[in-house]
Design an enzyme around this catalytic site. Structure first.
Site: not given
Ligand SMILES: NC(=O)NC1=NC(=O)NC1=O
Length: 172
Positions: A67, A84, A86-88, A119-121
């Site tokens: 990610h 990604s 679009e989400e960011q 960190f992923v969210i």
């Molecule tokens: N490190 C992240 O959490 N990356 C991301 N979360 C998302 O919803 N899109 C991403 O690219």
């Protein structure tokens, strides 16, 4: 595209269309193709979730490492995947002021240094204030908890990506 159309896809198209529902992990999509026909989109999602849950810790951490950082170098260089990006962009990661951007970079670095994965969210479910708050808070957790939390977030991202690909896509 409805679930019948998904079930009818040869694996090349299945992977081509759905291969990024888990960021940069097309192997997951390619693996669950064998489970068709899926009774519903939820059943396809459950198959993806089961595949992820069955991975060893190293595999789960590998998914997290695929990610891109939020507001990180991929965003700066324009090399994010379509999803990604679009989400960011949607969560304001592209519109941070300099203070927020340096705080994000510092906390991402601290998180990665502590856990060995990013960190992923699920960015679509948060605004930039809440993302910064969550990142700061989660830096204090234990590794096992953060591995589990990150995978939970990966599943939320996957759910939203599947919804937008299957329920709205008229690619077929
Ligand atoms: N490190 C992240 O959490 N990356 C991301 N979360 C998302 O919803 N899109 C991403 O690219």
């Amino acid at each position: 595209m409805n679930i019948a159309a998904v079930n009818a896809l040869p694996y090349e198209d299945f992977v081509d269309i759905l291969g990024n529902v888990v960021e940069k992990c097309p192997i997951i999509t390619a693996a669950v193709w064998s489970g068709r026909p899926f009774l519903s989109l939820a059943a396809l999602e459950a198959a993806i979730s089961e595949f992820i849950d069955a991975l060893p810790e190293s595999g789960k951490e590998g998914i997290l490492r695929c990610h891109p950082d939020l507001a990180g170098r991929d965003l700066q260089s324009g090399s994010l995947t379509r999803e990604s990006h679009e989400e960011q962009a949607g969560s304001g990661m592209g519109a941070l002021n300099s203070g927020e951007a340096s705080r994000m970079a510092r906390l991402n670095q601290e998180y990665k240094g502590r856990f060995g994965f990013p960190f992923v969210i699920c960015a679509r479910m948060h605004d930039k204030e809440n993302i910064l708050r969550q990142l700061s808070k989660r830096c204090q957790n234990e590794r096992a908890l953060e591995r589990a939390r990150g995978i939970e977030e990966v599943k939320k991202i996957c759910h939203l990506r599947l919804q937008s690909l299957v329920l709205t896509a008229n690619r077929l």
